[in-house]
Design an enzyme around this catalytic site. Structure first.
Site, PDB file in Angstrom:
ATOM      1  CB  THR A 147       9.806   0.533  -4.933  1.00  0.00           C
ATOM      2  OG1 THR A 147       8.692  -0.338  -5.085  1.00  0.00           O
ATOM      3  CG2 THR A 147       9.351   1.791  -4.213  1.00  0.00           C
ATOM      4  NE  ARG A 175       0.274  -4.938  -1.650  1.00  0.00           N
ATOM      5  CZ  ARG A 175       1.481  -4.382  -1.752  1.00  0.00           C
ATOM      6  NH1 ARG A 175       1.771  -3.609  -2.775  1.00  0.00           N
ATOM      7  NH2 ARG A 175       2.382  -4.597  -0.838  1.00  0.00           N
ATOM      8  CB  VAL A 176      -2.898   0.450  -1.209  1.00  0.00           C
ATOM      9  CG1 VAL A 176      -1.992   1.610  -0.877  1.00  0.00           C
ATOM     10  CG2 VAL A 176      -3.895   0.853  -2.299  1.00  0.00           C
ATOM     11  N   GLY A 177       0.227  -0.816  -0.906  1.00  0.00           N
ATOM     12  CA  GLY A 177       1.313  -1.160   0.017  1.00  0.00           C
ATOM     13  C   GLY A 177       1.689  -0.014   0.935  1.00  0.00           C
ATOM     14  CG  ASP A 178       5.792   0.308   1.740  1.00  0.00           C
ATOM     15  OD1 ASP A 178       5.513  -0.513   0.831  1.00  0.00           O
ATOM     16  OD2 ASP A 178       6.849   0.957   1.750  1.00  0.00           O
ATOM     17  CB  THR A 198      12.056  -0.469  -1.870  1.00  0.00           C
ATOM     18  OG1 THR A 198      11.582  -1.468  -2.782  1.00  0.00           O
ATOM     19  CG2 THR A 198      13.460  -0.849  -1.433  1.00  0.00           C
ATOM     20  N   GLY A 199      10.349  -2.667  -0.549  1.00  0.00           N
ATOM     21  CA  GLY A 199      10.257  -3.983   0.088  1.00  0.00           C
ATOM     22  C   GLY A 199       8.824  -4.432   0.220  1.00  0.00           C
ATOM     23  N   GLY A 201       5.464  -4.385   1.304  1.00  0.00           N
ATOM     24  CA  GLY A 201       4.716  -3.260   1.860  1.00  0.00           C
ATOM     25  C   GLY A 201       3.908  -3.559   3.110  1.00  0.00           C
TER      26      GLY A 201
HETATM   27  N1  ASP Z   1       6.968  -1.455  -1.186  1.00  0.00           N
HETATM   28  C1  ASP Z   1       6.226  -1.690  -2.409  1.00  0.00           C
HETATM   29  C2  ASP Z   1       4.845  -2.201  -2.057  1.00  0.00           C
HETATM   30  O1  ASP Z   1       4.726  -3.040  -1.177  1.00  0.00           O
HETATM   31  C3  ASP Z   1       6.856  -2.676  -3.333  1.00  0.00           C
HETATM   32  C4  ASP Z   1       8.350  -2.575  -3.524  1.00  0.00           C
HETATM   33  O2  ASP Z   1       9.023  -1.826  -2.856  1.00  0.00           O
HETATM   34  O3  ASP Z   1       8.882  -3.279  -4.413  1.00  0.00           O
HETATM   35  O4  ASP Z   1       3.901  -1.820  -2.701  1.00  0.00           O
END
Ligand code: ASP
Length: 278
Positions: A147, A175-178, A198-199, A201
């Site tokens: 990300t 699906r939607v993350g952070d 990142t990480g 979500g």
């Molecule tokens: N944070 C992103 C999500 O959860 C994924 C990532 O950072 O690799 O969509």
């Protein structure tokens, strides 16, 4: 990831940093510089954003991106977009509209209205992500990385953050993350700082990781503020990585995810680094 990949990722983040810096020197504001850095990273196929995004369960990329202007608390984001090559540019269009977040088909239509052309979803698929996707379908693959984000403070004291992602490999369709949620994956506020995440979500969102880091800057150093936010993510059972610039121009980054490449520049110094997480 092999060492050669580390080197080319460092080249990628350094190039984005230098482009943003050049814009600032020409008088552009923080928001424009942050968007440009993320746009370049979206076009770089080695990162999980734009071309080279992680593929969802159906084998498509569904993209999320956000931008925030610390001066006005203006926020613009898109989620689960399949046919826009540079979702950060669309997020900027949303910021300049009456909305905060547009998703899926509606976001695509809005892109056309704003003159951003449709791309063939296949243009976003790279060989590398196809291999990861195939591997993920064979066994639950826990690897997720790439990300992209940028945080900027300009000479006028304006703060901005931008983040873009393809999400997590083999994620459920829709699906939607952070990333596109204000205060979760992206946050900027005048007087505090700008943060991009990142990480994993779901955990970053529940911890409001970016807002938490920015809001705790008052009585903590930037590094401590990031640690406090990552501790909150960790207490929920997740891991993450954060980059930050505060209102005084101090930069910091921290992560509990395996690897993160960062490039920074301040009037006093510049550098690029690949770090392995705790
Ligand atoms: N944070 C992103 C999500 O959860 C994924 C990532 O950072 O690799 O969509």
């Amino acid at each position: 990831m092999g060492r050669e990949d580390w080197t080319s990722r460092l080249v990628g983040v350094s190039r984005a940093r230098d482009a943003a810096w050049r814009l600032l020197e020409q008088g552009a504001d923080a928001l424009r510089a942050a968007v440009e850095a993320v746009r370049l990273l979206e076009d770089d196929p080695q990162f999980n954003a734009g071309v080279g995004s992680a593929l969802n369960r159906d084998g498509f990329a569904e993209l999320d991106a956000a931008v925030m202007d610390g001066e006005t608390l203006g926020f613009g984001a898109v989620a689960a977009v399949r046919d826009v090559k540079n979702p950060v540019l669309l997020a900027l269009e949303v910021l300049n509209s009456e909305h905060v977040l547009l998703a899926g088909e509606g976001a695509s239509r809005f892109a056309r209205e704003r003159g951003l052309p449709a791309c063939d979803p296949r243009e976003l698929v790279t060989e590398r992500q196809l291999e990861r996707w195939t591997a993920a379908r064979r066994r639950a693959l826990e690897e997720r990385s790439g990300t992209v984000g940028a945080v900027v403070l300009d000479a006028g004291g304006r703060l901005a953050a931008a983040t873009s992602t393809g999400g997590m490999v083999d994620q459920r369709v829709g699906r939607v993350g952070d990333t596109p949620l204000p205060g979760a994956g992206t946050y900027a506020e005048a007087g505090l700082g700008a943060v991009s995440a990142t990480g994993h979500g779901e955990f970053l969102a529940r911890a409001l990781a970016s807002y938490r880091a920015a809001a705790s800057l008052g009585d903590r150093s930037p590094q401590e503020a990031l640690r406090a936010a990552l501790d909150a993510v960790g207490r929920l059972g997740g891991s993450g990585g954060l980059i930050l610039v505060d209102a005084r121009g101090r930069v910091a980054w921290a992560q509990t995810t395996p690897e993160m490449s960062v490039a920074w520049r301040t009037p006093a110094d510049e550098g690029a680094q690949m770090r392995e997480g705790a």
